[in-house]
Design a protein around this motif. Structure first.
Motif, mmCIF file in Angstrom:
data_model
loop_
_atom_site.group_PDB
_atom_site.id
_atom_site.type_symbol
_atom_site.label_atom_id
_atom_site.label_comp_id
_atom_site.label_asym_id
_atom_site.label_seq_id
_atom_site.Cartn_x
_atom_site.Cartn_y
_atom_site.Cartn_z
ATOM 1 N N GLU A 22 0.829 -1.217 0.000
ATOM 2 C CA GLU A 22 0.000 0.000 0.000
ATOM 3 C C GLU A 22 0.856 1.256 0.000
ATOM 4 O O GLU A 22 0.452 2.282 -0.567
ATOM 5 C CB GLU A 22 -0.947 0.000 1.201
ATOM 6 N N GLN A 25 1.944 1.855 -3.529
ATOM 7 C CA GLN A 25 0.806 2.387 -4.281
ATOM 8 C C GLN A 25 0.556 3.851 -3.932
ATOM 9 O O GLN A 25 0.279 4.673 -4.816
ATOM 10 C CB GLN A 25 -0.443 1.555 -4.006
ATOM 11 N N LYS A 29 0.689 6.828 -6.682
ATOM 12 C CA LYS A 29 -0.498 7.643 -6.940
ATOM 13 C C LYS A 29 -0.242 9.108 -6.631
ATOM 14 O O LYS A 29 -0.736 9.991 -7.347
ATOM 15 C CB LYS A 29 -1.690 7.113 -6.145
ATOM 16 N N ASP A 55 -4.356 4.916 0.749
ATOM 17 C CA ASP A 55 -3.329 3.873 0.701
ATOM 18 C C ASP A 55 -2.265 4.118 1.767
ATOM 19 O O ASP A 55 -1.814 3.183 2.433
ATOM 20 C CB ASP A 55 -2.668 3.818 -0.681
#
Length: 90
Positions: A22, A25, A29, A55
């Protein structure tokens, strides 16, 4: 965007690294959201920033849970040793 950056920093501060999926990610992002801001695609940037923040918060929660689990296991091991020592004394 600032809240997202703070969430990512907070996750890093508690020990979230690229090993936590996470977190990877969240960082990806966030980078895309910043790129979209530069391209003036504000709607996409906002969506990515929100996803990044979530996340990052999940990564932080996972790391804190792992740390708590480790501490709990250590405490249980200490308790077991103490019980054994008390049993040996009697």
């Amino acid at each position: 965007m600032r809240l997202t950056e703070q969430a990512v920093e907070q996750a890093r501060a508690v020990g979230a690294t690229e090993q936590v999926e996470e977190m990877t990610q969240a960082e990806q992002k966030l980078a895309r959201a910043q790129k979209n801001m530069g391209e003036e695609d504000f709607k996409r940037a906002r969506i990515l920033a929100e996803q990044s923040e979530l996340d990052a918060r999940l990564a932080e929660a996972r790391v804190l849970t792992q740390k708590s689990d480790k501490q709990l296991a250590e405490l249980n091991a200490r308790i077991a040793r103490l019980r054994k020592q008390l049993g040996d004394v009697q």
